[in-house]
Every structure is written in C-alpha cells, then in structure tokens.
Design a protein around this motif. Sequence first.
Motif, PDB file in Angstrom:
ATOM      1  N   ALA A 106       0.839  -1.203   0.000  1.00  0.00           N
ATOM      2  CA  ALA A 106       0.000   0.000   0.000  1.00  0.00           C
ATOM      3  C   ALA A 106       0.874   1.254   0.000  1.00  0.00           C
ATOM      4  CB  ALA A 106      -0.942  -0.015   1.195  1.00  0.00           C
ATOM      5  N   GLU A 107       1.951   1.232   0.765  1.00  0.00           N
ATOM      6  CA  GLU A 107       2.865   2.378   0.778  1.00  0.00           C
ATOM      7  C   GLU A 107       3.533   2.550  -0.586  1.00  0.00           C
ATOM      8  OE1 GLU A 107       6.868   4.059   3.038  1.00  0.00           O
ATOM      9  OE2 GLU A 107       5.860   2.306   3.863  1.00  0.00           O
ATOM     10  N   ALA A 110       1.001   4.102  -2.937  1.00  0.00           N
ATOM     11  CA  ALA A 110       0.798   5.519  -2.621  1.00  0.00           C
ATOM     12  C   ALA A 110       1.953   6.366  -3.139  1.00  0.00           C
ATOM     13  CB  ALA A 110       0.619   5.712  -1.117  1.00  0.00           C
ATOM     14  N   ARG A 111       3.173   5.889  -2.977  1.00  0.00           N
ATOM     15  CA  ARG A 111       4.351   6.633  -3.460  1.00  0.00           C
ATOM     16  C   ARG A 111       4.341   6.716  -4.975  1.00  0.00           C
ATOM     17  NH1 ARG A 111      10.003   6.042  -0.724  1.00  0.00           N
ATOM     18  NH2 ARG A 111      10.219   7.832  -2.065  1.00  0.00           N
ATOM     19  N   ALA A 113       1.691   6.574  -6.917  1.00  0.00           N
ATOM     20  CA  ALA A 113       0.578   7.438  -7.296  1.00  0.00           C
ATOM     21  C   ALA A 113       0.931   8.911  -7.113  1.00  0.00           C
ATOM     22  CB  ALA A 113      -0.665   7.090  -6.479  1.00  0.00           C
ATOM     23  N   ALA A 114       1.759   9.195  -6.124  1.00  0.00           N
ATOM     24  CA  ALA A 114       2.177  10.575  -5.851  1.00  0.00           C
ATOM     25  C   ALA A 114       3.290  11.024  -6.788  1.00  0.00           C
ATOM     26  CB  ALA A 114       2.601  10.705  -4.395  1.00  0.00           C
TER      27      ALA A 114
END
Length: 116
Positions: A106-107, A110-111, A113-114
């Motif tokens: 998940a991390e 998220a990274r 996606a950012a």
Amino acid sequence: MLDDRVLVCAADGPPVRADRDALDLIGEAWGSGAEWVAVPVERFHEDFFELRTGVAGEITQKFVNYRLGLAVVGDVSRFTDASSALRAWVAESNRGRHLWFVSDLAELAARRAAGG
C-alpha cells in the motif's frame, strides 16, 4: 492498489543474494512490462543489509542500469537498528527515484501514485 507495471514477488521465492539474482528479477520484469519490482525483505540475503559486503550496491546498480525501480517491502528495522550507515542509506534511497524501502505494498502504491 498497485498497477500492472509493478512486478510483485512472492515472499517464498528464490533468495536475492547476488547480481545474477537481480538479473533474473529484471528479466521477469521486462517480460511482464513492469517498471518496478517489489521484493519482500525476507527474500534478501542478510549480506544485502551489510553495506560493507557490496551486495546491495551490486543489486541496486543492476536495477538502475536497466531503468527499473526496486522496492524492498517489509520491516528492515532489525538491520537499520544495528547499523547507522544502513539507516542513512535507507533514508537517502527513499528520497530518490530508483530504490525505496516501504513497509507494505500500500505504501508503494501511494508513493507511485504521488509520482514518487
């Protein structure tokens, strides 16, 4: 969630101990069209986390050369607690764009996606 440009490796796969192991993962990533390879921390031989061995440098350099990202997924605190040099390298790697140490998928998602 992770997209299909991330090759997620199983925890019970072959150990990653040398640059030839990295090349096997790179070949698999290229074959699937992946841009990143997510490898559970359990797959790495302990030599990877002892910077003096040079194993981490050899493995990560292969990924950089082939323009693939490498994510080490899981808890590395037992290694970073024992080595300030490793702790600093992990922090520096996480500021970069090629090697990340993340706690879970998940991390990593998220990274990415950012724009990581």
